[in-house]
Write an enzyme that holds these catalytic residues in place. Structure first.
Site, PDB file in Angstrom:
ATOM      1  N   GLU A  38      62.527  42.344  97.403  1.00  0.00           N
ATOM      2  CA  GLU A  38      62.368  42.995  96.036  1.00  0.00           C
ATOM      3  C   GLU A  38      62.995  42.266  94.950  1.00  0.00           C
ATOM      4  OE1 GLU A  38      63.248  44.107  99.141  1.00  0.00           O
ATOM      5  OE2 GLU A  38      62.078  46.197  99.561  1.00  0.00           O
TER       6      GLU A  38
ATOM      7  N   HIS B 266      60.386  42.963 107.834  1.00  0.00           N
ATOM      8  CA  HIS B 266      61.672  43.307 107.510  1.00  0.00           C
ATOM      9  C   HIS B 266      62.452  43.554 108.891  1.00  0.00           C
ATOM     10  CE1 HIS B 266      64.791  44.678 104.919  1.00  0.00           C
ATOM     11  NE2 HIS B 266      65.011  45.747 105.868  1.00  0.00           N
TER      12      HIS B 266
ATOM     13  N   ASP C 196      70.042  39.321 104.621  1.00  0.00           N
ATOM     14  CA  ASP C 196      69.474  38.683 103.129  1.00  0.00           C
ATOM     15  C   ASP C 196      70.374  37.854 102.310  1.00  0.00           C
ATOM     16  OD1 ASP C 196      67.014  39.771 104.034  1.00  0.00           O
ATOM     17  OD2 ASP C 196      67.035  41.261 102.226  1.00  0.00           O
TER      18      ASP C 196
ATOM     19  N   GLU D  33      63.144  37.502 110.635  1.00  0.00           N
ATOM     20  CA  GLU D  33      64.434  37.655 110.371  1.00  0.00           C
ATOM     21  C   GLU D  33      65.343  37.757 111.584  1.00  0.00           C
ATOM     22  OE1 GLU D  33      64.468  39.501 105.992  1.00  0.00           O
ATOM     23  OE2 GLU D  33      64.784  41.022 107.556  1.00  0.00           O
TER      24      GLU D  33
ATOM     25  N   HIS E  62      65.520  38.308  99.382  1.00  0.00           N
ATOM     26  CA  HIS E  62      65.285  39.526  99.562  1.00  0.00           C
ATOM     27  C   HIS E  62      63.968  40.123  98.898  1.00  0.00           C
ATOM     28  CE1 HIS E  62      66.130  43.892  99.482  1.00  0.00           C
ATOM     29  NE2 HIS E  62      66.239  44.039  98.035  1.00  0.00           N
TER      30      HIS E  62
ATOM     31  N   GLU F 187      71.474  45.327 102.456  1.00  0.00           N
ATOM     32  CA  GLU F 187      70.368  46.081 102.600  1.00  0.00           C
ATOM     33  C   GLU F 187      70.279  46.353 104.462  1.00  0.00           C
ATOM     34  OE1 GLU F 187      66.575  44.421 102.462  1.00  0.00           O
ATOM     35  OE2 GLU F 187      65.643  46.028 101.581  1.00  0.00           O
TER      36      GLU F 187
ATOM     37  N   HIS G  91      69.041  46.454 107.946  1.00  0.00           N
ATOM     38  CA  HIS G  91      68.146  45.717 108.530  1.00  0.00           C
ATOM     39  C   HIS G  91      67.943  46.338 110.057  1.00  0.00           C
ATOM     40  CE1 HIS G  91      68.006  42.938 105.212  1.00  0.00           C
ATOM     41  NE2 HIS G  91      67.049  42.163 105.855  1.00  0.00           N
TER      42      HIS G  91
END
Lengths: 257, 257, 257, 257, 257, 257
Positions: F121, F176, F44, F181, F119, F33, F35
């Site tokens: 989701e 995010h 992730d 992170e 992650h 994904e 970032h």
């Protein structure tokens, strides 16, 4: 035939005409889920249906039949699937239902959808169902659809929460069968609320993980996660007013009404 | 909380207690489908729900939330999927919904089910859903479940049909939005019937095959397949009396009540 | 290579050429299902295949390989799944098979299909399979397909039924392994009929509901639902003549041949 | 009724009795696939069915109806899906069909299966279908099933291949519509072989990868991958003798007959 | 950020730019599967990933994250699912994963894919996944995608095999955890090879069929199917050189680089 | 072979022995994904894998191969699926992957699982996958499995958040590609962080609904939802220390170590 915001109460020519005129379709997502000893199993059907009906009246929309069964209840947000009466769908079943509904309405001309979730655990399966529904429409070369998806409880003003929870709002997740839902039910269906059965416990305290099978003491015996004492119809009205006003405003903004 | 045959209106301890005492679970299968210009889209929700409620009162049963969306409408029995407002599920979605509902209720102790279909095209997908539901329960080693499945309109006495159709009953399949359904709606929800909009055509005459896409003239423009003229609430009452009496008798016989 | 109406017996260039010339594809839907002690398990394969072959010769069509396994047998129309030898598919498996066959043939140029059902319970899963197949073709932007779907036994003249059943035709549903099917098998495959084993019972009498598990006495021990006594090849010929003539006429009309 | 190894030609009491006595169920897996201009589309149905029938006679087994549609043809082993007439199933559809057949036969008492593949590309989906079928039976607490799965062409003696291919056997994968299959068809169904249409090309030469869409020259125009010239029924007999003898021996060994 | 052929190590603008410039996406298909007592469970992840990285550097491509779980291991090619540690996916799960990956990358602009399989049993499910992925893209009207699919071990020169197996190469299928894979692991991850645990058995000898459950003696106790003795990193280098050179050449040819 | 907490690096006898001794299986759930412009697509994957490895060392557990592809990114929590490089699975594919992994490991003796999500989701599809996995094991009569499921970022002390966000922690959802992170990546893989590309915007401000297609201005151009400025490896260390300590403590408590 009465004038109605409920699609179900219209004849097909009436529905067709409204859709042809751009009516927004509201799809309420409910559940059949335990809500403690003082509330019925259909709380998550009644509340989003009521919100949708009120907003639809404001924006000239129509309300589709509410999905009666939701995604699986989780212990930390709804008590979990081990509670008798909690009757839920596999994620795929739920998502495919929403997909099929959107596909058929889209095939018949609906171009604007608002999916209104009334059951915490429906959130992600409804994302999937909406995504699959829009994909299905694209596969039929219908590409001009706009769709919102929301949880109605997120549409509340800070001031309202402060008024209801003067010591601070503890967050949505535990608001299951608690002060907020009980107040809304007292507003909408007081005949289904057994106030004398409201548990006299305080707020549940969950660790930040799921665990299966639930160890002793993990599940709340009553199925109520926070505190429903003090619920009043008036509080339900404050919340409903916010839900309707704020969701209406969001729709007006996004759909350019 | 009121005494109710509707599971949705009970709290979980109330549901649990009734199920523990052997209450039969009725599962009405509805649809959101065109029913001509004079009837609303929810005819197939209202009718089986009403039948179930009445029978459940007789036998001490409970009525689950009615499935609001049914299997795809066919031209020869419901007008077909091209009618706006007819919003249907793929067969797998419908069958899995019934499977999941039976699985969860069975896991929570329900052992006797009566699946009551209110939409012609649901018949076979509900067979599949019931079969998959019983299989799912067997896979969890729950093997002592008994389940009936029926179309409510099959429970009517010859005499009643003769009284309603003195020139001979033309058969169930075309009774869509016609005399029978309109009369039952006049009994149950006259506010949703627009008698002035009942089409003045006669009975449809279909060839014995399906064809896609439908050729010109194959579909009935109004969505009404037979004749609804002459519908009266009294006729609806005759039918409802039969449905309730005969279904009750069948349940008493099969479940040994 | 012989001239054949069976697709399976053609080479690919032969099939391609016929399809390019507009040949109609017939898809017979069979089953492997008990048909009493006097008939083999493949009755529902042999009969629709034979009907298709005859009609295809009339209209210049081709017959696809017959689906050998059908949808689950129900007690009221085929004896039910508990009969040994009845080997059936889940609804999704059956529907997906038909979908895939239509998708591939459509991708290779077939534009006219006639789906001919030979097993009562296949009716609805074949509706679904056809719907999914046409959807799959639309998703590949193939939109000019026409498809009929029929049960061959519906194509019979009133006079023929009156001749066979002078006391009145009792209806299709119970005609399982009974006079009609036995006569057609005597016409087509007398080597597979054991006339001495025809049960000497009368007609089954089912209540108007399904029930699982079947209570004692609900299932017919022989698997024969009506009466096969009196079956003759001549009757089979009468029926076959009707099936072929009437289905041919319907196809000529709908496809403008 | 004739004595038959084909399940389809038995009545249900005959099938039941044989299964109760331990008869092995053979399930032939076929396909509807192009086999060049000289062979029909049903080569992969005829060959495994014939092998099964012969072996079943030796070991007292029964042959189930052959699956008529197989998994998707690949360019390197069958010409690929772009050939007209090649009509195939998605992997899931194919696997679920085999699963359902095994599940139902197992539920009715069959405990020993031999799945005989006649189409190269069916190999892996049939592994999956068998695995899912055995899992489905375990889920019904049927755990004493034994199942073999094989490609019939793997049962041939080295000497036979040397006799047929004196310059060395080039391997199974390209033997599509070539010497071996043509010879077997000349043995079994010479009426369906057009020897004058056997292509006069040599062997195809594929790179060791699949590529979609196939670049120019990648696909063989005729659909024949190797060389069918020189095919004779006698060669077919040598092969068939090996297949029957070696498969029979394997079954005798594994099932302890 | 480092220059990398691994998509996972790029930021999204970097990936987007490379794809916009036509970079080929390599998708390595791995497995978590027993490889004897001397090799780790990730052999089938490490090897195709390493091949992809080297080829991608040659052709300016990018390597997608390797699928970590493969299709079910079979006794004849990988020891079978009964070996502890072998953790596999149902065929549908595997195929859908590949489908989804291709769909999303295609939606974001990727038009050239090379699917590189590193686990024998993945071959057919990856065919299905690729087919479903290309279908999914067509359904979104993305039709200009080219995709190769290959097993890396097929790209080796005859001379190399002769050098490694002076007595003749016994074929790919049994090369599980044997000389070839062990040599490649000694080249790439010698820290994960326990040379002292290489079994001292010879080559397995399987009959030409699968059988479930495996009879005594059918499975190889160690999980090694051929002989790993004599494995050396140098042999691994010979193989890797061939794999990289020949796959690169194939890609250059097919994609017109 | 090295001592390793990574299952992938063990041989099958080593894995089997540890599992037989009760080792807990950790299953990290990753994603591919976007970032932002300063972080790679595998954030992730790296973070939950690192957490699992550290915790597994503390409790004698093993870490399964990380799922490399996650559920669909949403605009409000990950930027959404329209960002190039974000490569995701349908919910069913994701859930079935987790189901299959749990089923196989359970079949091989694993009885204690900790599913660690990295992650946002993935949360709900992993609930479904875990539920389906435990159901699959029950269907094989394996009923003594315990499974935890958690998001690693929920395991942090209030003091740590206060130290990192002296003006108040703004909540997980927008974290995010932001400070948290980025700091963890600086700790674990500084070579993959391009600090000079950290966007200089502030925090995103989303309305409380999803909308498709996203209206202008709804999506954040960079893909970064909050503020990553000020990220330091030291902050990453504080967080990692908390994650490891608190998750370890929870496991010790729940599994009675």
């Amino acid at each position: 035939m009465v004038e109605s915001v409920f699609m179900a109460e219209l004849s097909w020519p009436e529905w067709q005409e409204k859709i042809a005129n751009g009516a927004i379709m509201f799809i309420p997502l409910g559940a059949t889920e335990q809500h403690g000893p003082h509330l019925p199993l259909n709380v998550d059907v009644i509340l989003p249906t009521a919100v949708c009906a009120r907003v639809a009246r404001h924006v000239g929309g129509l309300v589709a039949p509410t999905l009666q069964y939701g995604y699986k209840s989780m212990p930390r947000s709804g008590g979990g699937q081990t509670f008798p009466g909690t009757t839920s769908l596999d994620a795929q079943t739920f998502a495919h239902t929403l997909r099929d509904v959107i596909r058929d309405m889209g095939a018949h001309g609906a171009r604007r959808f608002v999916v209104v979730n009334g059951h915490f655990e429906n959130a992600w399966p409804s994302v999937e169902g909406l995504d699959l529904g829009l994909r299905a429409l694209r596969q039929e070369n219908i590409t001009d659809v706009t769709a919102m998806r929301l949880e109605y409880w997120d549409f509340v003003r800070r001031e309202t929460l402060d008024r209801i929870f003067p010591e601070g709002f503890p967050g949505t997740e535990l608001e299951h069968a608690s002060l907020i839902e009980t107040s809304l039910m007292l507003l909408l269906r007081p005949d289904l609320v057994a106030q004398d059965k409201i548990p006299q416990e305080g707020r549940a305290n969950f660790p930040p993980y799921d665990i299966f099978p639930a160890p002793p003491g993990y599940l709340r015996g009553t199925g109520v996660l926070a505190d429903a004492r003090g619920a009043r119809a008036e509080i339900g009205q404050w919340l409903m007013d916010d839900h309707v006003a704020l969701i209406t405003a969001a729709i007006v903004k996004e759909f350019g009404l």
